[in-house]
Design a protein around this motif. Structure first.
Motif, PDB file in Angstrom:
ATOM      1  N   UNK A  65       0.830  -1.217   0.000  1.00 34.92           N
ATOM      2  CA  UNK A  65       0.000   0.000   0.000  1.00 34.92           C
ATOM      3  C   UNK A  65       0.857   1.257   0.000  1.00 34.92           C
ATOM      4  N   UNK A  66       0.245   2.332  -0.491  1.00 34.66           N
ATOM      5  CA  UNK A  66       0.911   3.633  -0.600  1.00 34.66           C
ATOM      6  C   UNK A  66       0.054   4.698   0.091  1.00 34.66           C
ATOM      7  N   UNK A  67      -0.025   4.644   1.411  1.00 32.25           N
ATOM      8  CA  UNK A  67      -0.818   5.658   2.108  1.00 32.25           C
ATOM      9  C   UNK A  67      -0.179   7.034   1.973  1.00 32.25           C
ATOM     10  N   UNK A  68      -0.932   8.063   2.308  1.00 32.80           N
ATOM     11  CA  UNK A  68      -0.424   9.432   2.146  1.00 32.80           C
ATOM     12  C   UNK A  68       0.581   9.825   3.216  1.00 32.80           C
ATOM     13  N   UNK A  69       0.734   9.025   4.258  1.00 30.16           N
ATOM     14  CA  UNK A  69       1.679   9.359   5.323  1.00 30.16           C
ATOM     15  C   UNK A  69       2.347   8.098   5.854  1.00 30.16           C
ATOM     16  N   UNK A  70       3.274   8.300   6.785  1.00 30.36           N
ATOM     17  CA  UNK A  70       3.936   7.171   7.430  1.00 30.36           C
ATOM     18  C   UNK A  70       5.252   6.770   6.793  1.00 30.36           C
ATOM     19  N   UNK A  71       5.919   7.712   6.124  1.00 32.04           N
ATOM     20  CA  UNK A  71       7.166   7.380   5.446  1.00 32.04           C
ATOM     21  C   UNK A  71       8.409   7.713   6.266  1.00 32.04           C
ATOM     22  N   UNK A  72       8.212   8.042   7.529  1.00 33.30           N
ATOM     23  CA  UNK A  72       9.354   8.184   8.427  1.00 33.30           C
ATOM     24  C   UNK A  72       9.888   6.788   8.716  1.00 33.30           C
ATOM     25  N   UNK A  73      11.155   6.699   9.058  1.00 34.54           N
ATOM     26  CA  UNK A  73      11.789   5.390   9.223  1.00 34.54           C
ATOM     27  C   UNK A  73      11.190   4.600  10.385  1.00 34.54           C
ATOM     28  N   UNK A  76       8.021   2.958   9.096  1.00 37.01           N
ATOM     29  CA  UNK A  76       8.379   1.903   8.144  1.00 37.01           C
ATOM     30  C   UNK A  76       9.020   0.708   8.861  1.00 37.01           C
ATOM     31  N   UNK A  77       9.817   0.964   9.893  1.00 36.02           N
ATOM     32  CA  UNK A  77      10.381  -0.127  10.695  1.00 36.02           C
ATOM     33  C   UNK A  77       9.265  -0.883  11.408  1.00 36.02           C
ATOM     34  N   UNK A  78       8.286  -0.149  11.915  1.00 30.49           N
ATOM     35  CA  UNK A  78       7.155  -0.803  12.578  1.00 30.49           C
ATOM     36  C   UNK A  78       6.326  -1.626  11.602  1.00 30.49           C
ATOM     37  N   UNK A  79       6.288  -1.207  10.331  1.00 31.54           N
ATOM     38  CA  UNK A  79       5.641  -2.051   9.311  1.00 31.54           C
ATOM     39  C   UNK A  79       6.287  -3.429   9.299  1.00 31.54           C
ATOM     40  N   UNK A  80       7.614  -3.459   9.339  1.00 26.14           N
ATOM     41  CA  UNK A  80       8.340  -4.730   9.289  1.00 26.14           C
ATOM     42  C   UNK A  80       8.127  -5.522  10.583  1.00 26.14           C
ATOM     43  N   UNK A  81       8.149  -4.834  11.723  1.00 29.12           N
ATOM     44  CA  UNK A  81       7.903  -5.495  13.013  1.00 29.12           C
ATOM     45  C   UNK A  81       6.534  -6.167  12.998  1.00 29.12           C
TER      46      UNK A  81
END
Length: 191
Positions: A65-73, A76-81
């Motif tokens: 997905x490509x949401x409009x926000x959440x591109x801080x590291x 993005x790290x929490x995405x992986x967690x």
């Protein structure tokens, strides 16, 4: 012949796409900019006989997905967690290239208990880039500043996006026609 599974799941509030192959201790491969998990296509078969290899498309890239926000590291790290939790994966060997290295570094800082080994490649730490910034570096790394523009995605017309994508896709290395077609599709989605 290694079978690479193409899968999606919902984790950290977004649909995440990932490639997975093999069994054994888990290895997570995080791609760089402007790549996707496809960047690891040669490494996955080499690692899969020994490891469970998981290569996600990071937030905003490829089929994730490509949401409009959440591109801080940190996000993005929490995405992986959260992806790891969803997949029932514990401690991992974490490999990050370029932007993926920044995400991996943030992940290990915030969640050291999840990472058994860390490899970061082709990455200059942000603090050093900022400390050493001058006109020459700004010209060479124009995309660092360019991607700081608020609402970048909505502010560019199609012709401008294609013009910006051309040097990224065609000026780096010789690629096969299939690689170029996938790269064009992926970069168009990112932009």
């Amino acid at each position: 012949m290694t079978t690479i599974h193409r899968t999606t799941c919902r984790a950290n509030g977004i649909r995440q796409f990932y490639l997975e192959a093999g069994a054994g201790p888990p290895v997570i491969l995080l791609h760089g900019f402007p790549e996707t998990s496809f960047a690891w296509r040669f490494q996955i078969p080499a690692l899969a006989p020994y490891y469970r290899v998981i290569a996600p498309d990071l937030r905003g890239y490829g089929e994730t997905d490509k949401p409009s926000e959440g591109y801080d590291k940190r996000t993005m790290a929490n995405d992986i967690v959260e992806l790891l939790k969803t997949l029932g994966v514990g401690r991992v060997a974490l490999v990050g290239h370029d932007r993926g290295a920044r995400v991996a570094t943030r992940l290990v800082k915030d969640h050291p208990d999840l990472v058994d080994r860390l490899v970061v490649m082709d990455n200059v730490p942000t603090r050093i880039v900022a400390r050493e910034m001058n006109a020459k570096i700004a010209r060479e790394y124009w995309f660092f500043m360019f991607h700081q523009i608020a609402d970048l995605r909505g502010g560019l017309d199609r012709r401008t996006r294609i013009h910006l994508a051309s040097p990224l896709l065609f000026g780096l290395v010789p690629r096969s026609d299939d690689d170029l077609r996938r790269g064009v599709r992926d970069l168009r989605e990112v932009l």
